[in-house]
Design a protein around this motif. Sequence first.
Motif, PDB file in Angstrom:
ATOM      1  N   ALA A  23      33.102  42.233  49.502  1.00 49.55           N
ATOM      2  CA  ALA A  23      34.178  41.519  48.809  1.00 49.55           C
ATOM      3  C   ALA A  23      34.726  42.320  47.634  1.00 49.55           C
ATOM      4  O   ALA A  23      35.909  42.242  47.323  1.00 49.55           O
ATOM      5  CB  ALA A  23      33.684  40.162  48.334  1.00 49.55           C
ATOM      6  N   GLY A  24      33.880  43.112  46.983  1.00 51.14           N
ATOM      7  CA  GLY A  24      34.314  43.930  45.855  1.00 51.14           C
ATOM      8  C   GLY A  24      35.080  45.158  46.277  1.00 51.14           C
ATOM      9  O   GLY A  24      35.857  45.712  45.510  1.00 51.14           O
ATOM     10  N   PHE A  26      37.643  47.189  49.187  1.00 56.71           N
ATOM     11  CA  PHE A  26      38.965  46.852  49.727  1.00 56.71           C
ATOM     12  C   PHE A  26      38.878  46.050  51.024  1.00 56.71           C
ATOM     13  O   PHE A  26      39.887  45.573  51.534  1.00 56.71           O
ATOM     14  CB  PHE A  26      39.790  48.123  49.968  1.00 56.71           C
ATOM     15  CG  PHE A  26      39.157  49.069  50.938  1.00 56.71           C
ATOM     16  CD1 PHE A  26      39.318  48.903  52.299  1.00 56.71           C
ATOM     17  CD2 PHE A  26      38.388  50.133  50.489  1.00 56.71           C
ATOM     18  CE1 PHE A  26      38.725  49.769  53.207  1.00 56.71           C
ATOM     19  CE2 PHE A  26      37.795  51.007  51.384  1.00 56.71           C
ATOM     20  CZ  PHE A  26      37.967  50.826  52.744  1.00 56.71           C
ATOM     21  N   ILE A  27      37.682  45.854  51.556  1.00 60.68           N
ATOM     22  CA  ILE A  27      37.505  45.102  52.803  1.00 60.68           C
ATOM     23  C   ILE A  27      37.729  43.614  52.520  1.00 60.68           C
ATOM     24  O   ILE A  27      37.084  43.050  51.631  1.00 60.68           O
ATOM     25  CB  ILE A  27      36.094  45.335  53.389  1.00 60.68           C
ATOM     26  CG1 ILE A  27      35.921  46.814  53.724  1.00 60.68           C
ATOM     27  CG2 ILE A  27      35.848  44.456  54.609  1.00 60.68           C
ATOM     28  CD1 ILE A  27      34.506  47.230  54.022  1.00 60.68           C
ATOM     29  N   PRO A  28      38.635  42.972  53.240  1.00 61.97           N
ATOM     30  CA  PRO A  28      38.899  41.554  52.965  1.00 61.97           C
ATOM     31  C   PRO A  28      37.721  40.677  53.410  1.00 61.97           C
ATOM     32  O   PRO A  28      37.437  40.549  54.591  1.00 61.97           O
ATOM     33  CB  PRO A  28      40.169  41.252  53.782  1.00 61.97           C
ATOM     34  CG  PRO A  28      40.224  42.305  54.835  1.00 61.97           C
ATOM     35  CD  PRO A  28      39.483  43.502  54.305  1.00 61.97           C
ATOM     36  N   PHE A  29      37.041  40.120  52.445  1.00 67.47           N
ATOM     37  CA  PHE A  29      35.861  39.305  52.718  1.00 67.47           C
ATOM     38  C   PHE A  29      35.676  38.332  51.566  1.00 67.47           C
ATOM     39  O   PHE A  29      35.886  38.690  50.405  1.00 67.47           O
ATOM     40  CB  PHE A  29      34.630  40.207  52.858  1.00 67.47           C
ATOM     41  CG  PHE A  29      33.417  39.500  53.372  1.00 67.47           C
ATOM     42  CD1 PHE A  29      33.292  39.209  54.720  1.00 67.47           C
ATOM     43  CD2 PHE A  29      32.413  39.113  52.510  1.00 67.47           C
ATOM     44  CE1 PHE A  29      32.172  38.542  55.193  1.00 67.47           C
ATOM     45  CE2 PHE A  29      31.296  38.447  52.974  1.00 67.47           C
ATOM     46  CZ  PHE A  29      31.171  38.170  54.324  1.00 67.47           C
ATOM     47  N   SER A  30      35.263  37.118  51.868  1.00 63.00           N
ATOM     48  CA  SER A  30      35.057  36.106  50.840  1.00 63.00           C
ATOM     49  C   SER A  30      33.569  35.866  50.637  1.00 63.00           C
ATOM     50  O   SER A  30      32.906  35.282  51.493  1.00 63.00           O
ATOM     51  CB  SER A  30      35.750  34.804  51.238  1.00 63.00           C
ATOM     52  OG  SER A  30      35.459  33.816  50.294  1.00 63.00           O
ATOM     53  N   SER A  31      33.066  36.299  49.503  1.00 66.71           N
ATOM     54  CA  SER A  31      31.648  36.089  49.217  1.00 66.71           C
ATOM     55  C   SER A  31      31.371  34.667  48.735  1.00 66.71           C
ATOM     56  O   SER A  31      30.218  34.225  48.739  1.00 66.71           O
ATOM     57  CB  SER A  31      31.171  37.095  48.172  1.00 66.71           C
ATOM     58  OG  SER A  31      31.884  36.927  46.962  1.00 66.71           O
ATOM     59  N   GLU A  32      32.405  33.944  48.335  1.00 61.86           N
ATOM     60  CA  GLU A  32      32.214  32.587  47.843  1.00 61.86           C
ATOM     61  C   GLU A  32      31.652  31.665  48.922  1.00 61.86           C
ATOM     62  O   GLU A  32      30.835  30.796  48.639  1.00 61.86           O
ATOM     63  CB  GLU A  32      33.534  32.011  47.304  1.00 61.86           C
ATOM     64  CG  GLU A  32      33.984  32.621  45.999  1.00 61.86           C
ATOM     65  CD  GLU A  32      34.689  33.965  46.146  1.00 61.86           C
ATOM     66  OE1 GLU A  32      34.913  34.418  47.296  1.00 61.86           O
ATOM     67  OE2 GLU A  32      35.009  34.565  45.113  1.00 61.86           O
ATOM     68  N   VAL A  33      32.085  31.858  50.163  1.00 64.52           N
ATOM     69  CA  VAL A  33      31.582  31.052  51.275  1.00 64.52           C
ATOM     70  C   VAL A  33      30.074  31.255  51.425  1.00 64.52           C
ATOM     71  O   VAL A  33      29.311  30.301  51.593  1.00 64.52           O
ATOM     72  CB  VAL A  33      32.320  31.419  52.591  1.00 64.52           C
ATOM     73  CG1 VAL A  33      31.699  30.713  53.783  1.00 64.52           C
ATOM     74  CG2 VAL A  33      33.797  31.100  52.482  1.00 64.52           C
ATOM     75  N   VAL A  34      29.651  32.508  51.334  1.00 68.65           N
ATOM     76  CA  VAL A  34      28.225  32.831  51.445  1.00 68.65           C
ATOM     77  C   VAL A  34      27.464  32.245  50.266  1.00 68.65           C
ATOM     78  O   VAL A  34      26.378  31.690  50.424  1.00 68.65           O
ATOM     79  CB  VAL A  34      28.020  34.367  51.536  1.00 68.65           C
ATOM     80  CG1 VAL A  34      26.548  34.722  51.585  1.00 68.65           C
ATOM     81  CG2 VAL A  34      28.760  34.935  52.741  1.00 68.65           C
ATOM     82  N   MET A  35      28.047  32.346  49.086  1.00 73.98           N
ATOM     83  CA  MET A  35      27.388  31.829  47.887  1.00 73.98           C
ATOM     84  C   MET A  35      27.153  30.320  47.991  1.00 73.98           C
ATOM     85  O   MET A  35      26.053  29.840  47.704  1.00 73.98           O
ATOM     86  CB  MET A  35      28.224  32.150  46.651  1.00 73.98           C
ATOM     87  CG  MET A  35      27.588  31.745  45.351  1.00 73.98           C
ATOM     88  SD  MET A  35      28.624  32.344  44.006  1.00 73.98           S
ATOM     89  CE  MET A  35      27.656  31.832  42.620  1.00 73.98           C
TER      90      MET A  35
END
Length: 139
Positions: A23-24, A26-35
């Motif tokens: 997520a940090g 440039f790869i588009p990824f949402s870490s909030e879902v995992v959190m």
Amino acid sequence: MEAFYQFIVEYGVLGFFFATFLAGSFIPFSSEVVMVALITAGVDPISLFIWGTIGNTLGSVFNYWLGRMGNPRWIEKWARVTPEQLDKGLHYVERYGFWAGFLAWIPLLGSVITVSLGLMRARFSLTILNIFLGKAVRY
């Protein structure tokens, strides 16, 4: 994509570290879902905060070094940053210097800023400190 999230969740804090690194960068990824999934599963929120901040910061360091290589064509190809986005990021860096790193937590714009910080060769230690502080505030 759900299977990928499930895979990361199964690895707990280590999976979260990996998710925040992605997520940090440039790869588009949402870490909030995992959190949210990990908190629901009972994982210690303080551990998630620590490892999330470190992983997300290291993802931005990856962006910084991509920019530091200094080839705009590579940046456009690998980071999927358009010339217009890169100009916007360079504007922030020219205006705020390494302080722009504090804004690295902003989705999409943060990646452009961190790549631009590398391209402009902003002072690494102060840049990373500001990126880290911005990411910590985010989590």
